[in-house]
Enzyme design. Structure first.
Site, PDB file in Angstrom:
ATOM      1  N   HIS A 263       0.609  -1.087   0.048  1.00 37.25           N
ATOM      2  CA  HIS A 263       0.027  -0.003   0.116  1.00 37.25           C
ATOM      3  C   HIS A 263       0.953   1.312  -0.103  1.00 37.25           C
ATOM      4  O   HIS A 263       2.082   1.077   0.408  1.00 37.25           O
ATOM      5  CB  HIS A 263      -0.997   0.029   1.148  1.00 37.25           C
ATOM      6  N   ASP A 390      -0.765 -19.739  12.640  1.00 34.11           N
ATOM      7  CA  ASP A 390       0.517 -20.416  13.092  1.00 34.11           C
ATOM      8  C   ASP A 390       0.567 -20.019  14.702  1.00 34.11           C
ATOM      9  O   ASP A 390       0.748 -18.920  15.068  1.00 34.11           O
ATOM     10  CB  ASP A 390       1.725 -19.575  12.535  1.00 34.11           C
ATOM     11  N   SER A 405       3.346  -4.953   7.195  1.00 26.30           N
ATOM     12  CA  SER A 405       2.692  -4.490   6.001  1.00 26.30           C
ATOM     13  C   SER A 405       3.894  -4.709   4.707  1.00 26.30           C
ATOM     14  O   SER A 405       4.921  -4.350   5.123  1.00 26.30           O
ATOM     15  CB  SER A 405       2.319  -2.976   5.783  1.00 26.30           C
TER      16      SER A 405
END
Length: 441
Positions: A263, A390, A405
Site C-alpha cells: 500500500h 501459526d 505490511s
C-alpha cells in the site's frame, strides 16, 4: 369489478411484475458481479484454466489488429480443436462459456477484449485480457526503514491564531485545504518546511502567491499573512515535508528492483498519498513487539539510524499498490530465498498458505489460511483475506500487526501477494493485495 378497476388492477400487477423482475435482476448482478474480474491476466505461452463457474458467456476478440496467429483460446474441452482452428484463421472472435472451465493459451504478449452476458441474455461486463510475460521474483520479508521527502510541503491542517490586535484570524481558511501540496511561493520552488516558514516570515505581510497541487491539479492561490502576538508573520497552517516508518519488503526482482508495503505511504493526518520527491530505504533492526488484540492493533518497533552507512535502497515510486525502487547489491546478495513464480489472482485457492516476516530478526515462514479471495473489489489493497493460524506467530504478535505490511504471501510455491492491513476487531485476520496488482502499478 368495473372495467376501469380491472384495468387499474392489471396495471398494478404489471407494475409489481416489473418491480420483481428488476429486483431479481439486481440480485443476480450483485451475486455474480465480483465472480469474474474486469481484468484477467494470463501467462504467455502457457495453457491455463479459467474456472469461474458463472452462467456467463460471450465473445473474445483481439484488441489489436494483425495478430491473428498469436493465440489459441479454446472455449471448452469439446470445442478446443475447432476454437483453436478458428482463431488462427479469418474468424475475428470466438465464443466462450464460463458455465464450464475455459482453457486459455496465448503465445505472445497481447491484449484481448471479452464481452459477457449473463445467461446469454443480460449484459454483464466487458473484461480486458492481458497476456503477460511469466515472472519469477525473490520473496523477501526483511524489515525496512523508510524515509520519504515530499515534493513541496503538505498542508495537514488549517487553524486560527490571535493577531497583533488580539483578534482571532485564519488567513488561509478560504484559500488552502487540508491535503494541499504547496509547490512554490511567488515563483520560488519549495524544497522543505524550513524554507517555507522563512518565506512567510520574510513576507512583510504582503500577498503571497502559492502554487498548490490539489487532487492532482495545479493551481495558484493568493494568501495574505497576518502578524501574530509574537510579532511573526503567519498563515495559520500546519505543514509537513517528510515521513518515516518501518515496513516489510515484499520482493526483489532480478533487475535490482523491489516492491514493498503493498500500500502507499499516506500522511497520518490527511490520509493523502504522499507526493514523493525522493525516498530512501534503511537497514532496520526490530527491537520490540506490541502484541495485537481485538480492537487494538499491535506494532513492530524498529531501530533505524538515518545515515549513509545504513542505506539499502532508493524509493522511486509511492503508489496505491506499494512503494517501489532499486535495491543495493548488499541486499540482493543477502537474499534468503530463491526466485519463485508468481500466482495470478484466478489461481489463488482458499486454504493453507504462508507469510514471510521478520518479527524475530530473521525472515521466517508462518502458517496462515486464505479465507477470502475477492477477484473484483474497489479497494485493491484488500483483495485477499488471511487468518493467522501459526501458534508461534500468534504468541509473538497476536496475529497481524503494524510493520508487517508488505510481508509476502506464499501458496503452493508461488508468490500470491503481500499483507497490507489488519482487521482491527480481529487481530488474527488481515488483508492482502494480489502480487499482479503490485507488478502492474
Amino acid at each position: 369489478m368495473t372495467k376501469q378497476q380491472e384495468k387499474a388492477y392489471r396495471g398494478l400487477l404489471y407494475l409489481l411484475l416489473a418491480a420483481a423482475v428488476a429486483a431479481l435482476t439486481t440480485i443476480v448482478y450483485f451475486t455474480y458481479w465480483d465472480k469474474i474480474p474486469s481484468t484477467i491476466k494470463i501467462r504467455a505461452g502457457v495453457e491455463q484454466e479459467l474456472n469461474f463457474r458463472v452462467p456467463a458467456s460471450g465473445e473474445i476478440y483481439r484488441a489489436t489488429e494483425n495478430a491473428a496467429q498469436a493465440a489459441s483460446i479454446p472455449a471448452d474441452n469439446v470445442e478446443r480443436e475447432r476454437a483453436a482452428e478458428s482463431i488462427s484463421g479469418s474468424v475475428q472472435s470466438i465464443h466462450v462459456d464460463f458455465t464450464h472451465t475455459v482453457k486459455v493459451k496465448a503465445n505472445e504478449i497481447d491484449t484481448y477484449q471479452m464481452d459477457l452476458k449473463l445467461f446469454g441474455i443480460l449484459p454483464y461486463k466487458s473484461v480486458d485480457i492481458e497476456v503477460i510475460q511469466d515472472k519469477m521474483l525473490i520473496p523477501s520479508g526483511i524489515p525496512i526503514g523508510i524515509y520519504v521527502k515530499t515534493n513541496g510541503v503538505l498542508v495537514v491542517g488549517i487553524g486560527e491564531f490571535e493577531n497583533s490586535e488580539g483578534k482571532k484570524v485564519s488567513p488561509s481558511k478560504y484559500a488552502l485545504q487540508k491535503g494541499d501540496y504547496i509547490l512554490s511561493v511567488n515563483g520560488e520552488e519549495i524544497e522543505n518546511k524550513k524554507q517555507f516558514i522563512r518565506l512567510v516570515e520574510d513576507s512583510g505581510g504582503e500577498n503571497m502567491v502559492l502554487s498548490i497541487k490539489r487532487n492532482g491539479d495545479i493551481t495558484d492561490v493568493m494568501v495574505k499573512p497576518e502578524y501574530n502576538q509574537n510579532q511573526d508573520w503567519k498563515l495559520g497552517i500546519w505543514i509537513r515535508d517528510n515521513a518515516q516508518g518501518i515496513g516489510t519488503m515484499t520482493y526483489e526482482d532480478t533487475d535490482h528492483t523491489f516492491g514493498a508495503l503493498g500500500h502507499g505511504i499516506n500522511d497520518v493526518d490527511t490520509s493523502t498519498l504522499m507526493n514523493l520527491e525522493e525516498g530512501t530505504l534503511y537497514r532496520t533492526e526490530i527491537v520490540g513487539i506490541t502484541r495485537g488484540s481485538n480492537g487494538s492493533p499491535g506494532e513492530l518497533t524498529g531501530y533505524i539510524e538515518y545515515d549513509s552507512d545504513n542505506v539499502i535502497g532508493e524509493i522511486t515510486e509511492n503508489t496505491t499498490e506499494g512503494i517501489f525502487g532499486v535495491c543495493d547489491t548488499e541486499i540482493e546478495n543477502a537474499a534468503c530465498y530463491e526466485p519463485i513464480p508468481i500466482a495470478l489472482k484466478q489461481e489463488i485457492e482458499l486454504g493453507p498458505a504462508q507469510i514471510i516476516c521478520s518479527v524475530t530478526g530473521e525472515p521466517e515462514f508462518y502458517d496462515v489460511e486464505i479465507v477470502e479471495v475477492n477477484l473484483e473489489r474497489d479497494n485493491i489493497n484488500r483483495g485477499i483475506v488471511i487468518q493467522v493460524v501459526d501458534e508461534k506467530l500468534l504468541t509473538l504478535t497476536g496475529g497481524i500487526i503494524q510493520g508487517m505490511s508488505g510481508s509476502p504471501i506464499i501458496q503452493n510455491g508461488k508468490l500470491v501477494g503481500a499483507v497490507t492491513h489488519v482487521l482491527v476487531q480481529d487481530s488474527t485476520r488481515g488483508y492482502g493485495i494480489f502480487i499482479e496488482e503490485m507488478l502492474g502499478h
